[in-house]
Design a protein around this motif. Structure first.
Motif, PDB file in Angstrom:
ATOM      1  N   ARG A 171       0.479   1.664   8.974  1.00 11.23           N
ATOM      2  CA  ARG A 171       0.065   2.676   7.995  1.00 11.23           C
ATOM      3  C   ARG A 171       0.341   4.081   8.515  1.00 11.23           C
ATOM      4  O   ARG A 171       0.910   4.922   7.819  1.00 11.23           O
ATOM      5  N   ASN A 225      11.524  10.504   1.590  1.00  7.21           N
ATOM      6  CA  ASN A 225      11.048   9.678   0.486  1.00  7.21           C
ATOM      7  C   ASN A 225      11.893   8.426   0.466  1.00  7.21           C
ATOM      8  O   ASN A 225      13.116   8.496   0.490  1.00  7.21           O
ATOM      9  N   SER A 241       3.088   6.580   6.908  1.00  6.32           N
ATOM     10  CA  SER A 241       2.615   7.807   6.276  1.00  6.32           C
ATOM     11  C   SER A 241       3.257   9.027   6.919  1.00  6.32           C
ATOM     12  O   SER A 241       3.298  10.092   6.312  1.00  6.32           O
ATOM     13  N   ALA A 290       0.826  -1.205   0.000  1.00  8.20           N
ATOM     14  CA  ALA A 290       0.000   0.000   0.000  1.00  8.20           C
ATOM     15  C   ALA A 290       0.861   1.255   0.000  1.00  8.20           C
ATOM     16  O   ALA A 290       0.617   2.193  -0.765  1.00  8.20           O
ATOM     17  N   ARG A 291       1.877   1.275   0.859  1.00  7.94           N
ATOM     18  CA  ARG A 291       2.725   2.474   0.931  1.00  7.94           C
ATOM     19  C   ARG A 291       3.548   2.636  -0.342  1.00  7.94           C
ATOM     20  O   ARG A 291       3.733   3.769  -0.827  1.00  7.94           O
ATOM     21  N   CYS A 292       4.004   1.535  -0.914  1.00  5.81           N
ATOM     22  CA  CYS A 292       4.751   1.613  -2.179  1.00  5.81           C
ATOM     23  C   CYS A 292       3.872   2.177  -3.288  1.00  5.81           C
ATOM     24  O   CYS A 292       4.341   2.985  -4.097  1.00  5.81           O
ATOM     25  N   ARG A 293       2.607   1.770  -3.332  1.00  4.01           N
ATOM     26  CA  ARG A 293       1.681   2.325  -4.332  1.00  4.01           C
ATOM     27  C   ARG A 293       1.537   3.829  -4.134  1.00  4.01           C
ATOM     28  O   ARG A 293       1.558   4.594  -5.109  1.00  4.01           O
ATOM     29  N   GLU A 294       1.381   4.254  -2.878  1.00  7.19           N
ATOM     30  CA  GLU A 294       1.237   5.688  -2.597  1.00  7.19           C
ATOM     31  C   GLU A 294       2.450   6.479  -3.060  1.00  7.19           C
ATOM     32  O   GLU A 294       2.327   7.604  -3.519  1.00  7.19           O
ATOM     33  N   LEU A 295       3.634   5.885  -2.908  1.00 11.50           N
ATOM     34  CA  LEU A 295       4.876   6.565  -3.279  1.00 11.50           C
ATOM     35  C   LEU A 295       5.282   6.328  -4.729  1.00 11.50           C
ATOM     36  O   LEU A 295       6.258   6.913  -5.197  1.00 11.50           O
ATOM     37  N   GLY A 296       4.571   5.463  -5.425  1.00 13.12           N
ATOM     38  CA  GLY A 296       4.917   5.157  -6.806  1.00 13.12           C
ATOM     39  C   GLY A 296       6.155   4.288  -6.941  1.00 13.12           C
ATOM     40  O   GLY A 296       6.882   4.382  -7.926  1.00 13.12           O
TER      41      GLY A 296
END
Length: 77
Positions: free
Chosen positions: A57, A66, A61, A21-27
């Motif tokens: 999470r 980064n 977050s 989930a966090r990887c998706r948020e950060l691309g």
């Protein structure tokens, strides 16, 4: 997490979901070096007592760097 430092299958699933989930948020795509940095951070948080998906999470977050480009001198763990 057990006293031997081994996560059960349910915990591994939760950790993987939090990381994904966090990887998706950060691309961060699979194979991105930042994903490994973030994965290590997930494990550090989990081992220090961040036990729920929501705790992870919130902690992730709130990261101030980064995962692709941590500040100079920042731990890559």
């Amino acid at each position: 997490m057990s006293l031997q430092g081994v996560a059960c299958p349910a915990e591994l699933t939760m950790l993987t979901k939090a990381l994904d989930a966090r990887c998706r948020e950060l691309g961060l795509a699979d194979g991105d070096p930042g994903r490994e940095v973030l994965g290590r951070r997930v494990m550090d948080l989990f081992e220090s007592g961040q036990l729920s998906a929501e705790d992870l999470r919130l902690a992730l977050s709130g990261e101030i760097f980064n995962a692709k480009n941590p500040p100079a001198g920042a731990s890559r763990l």
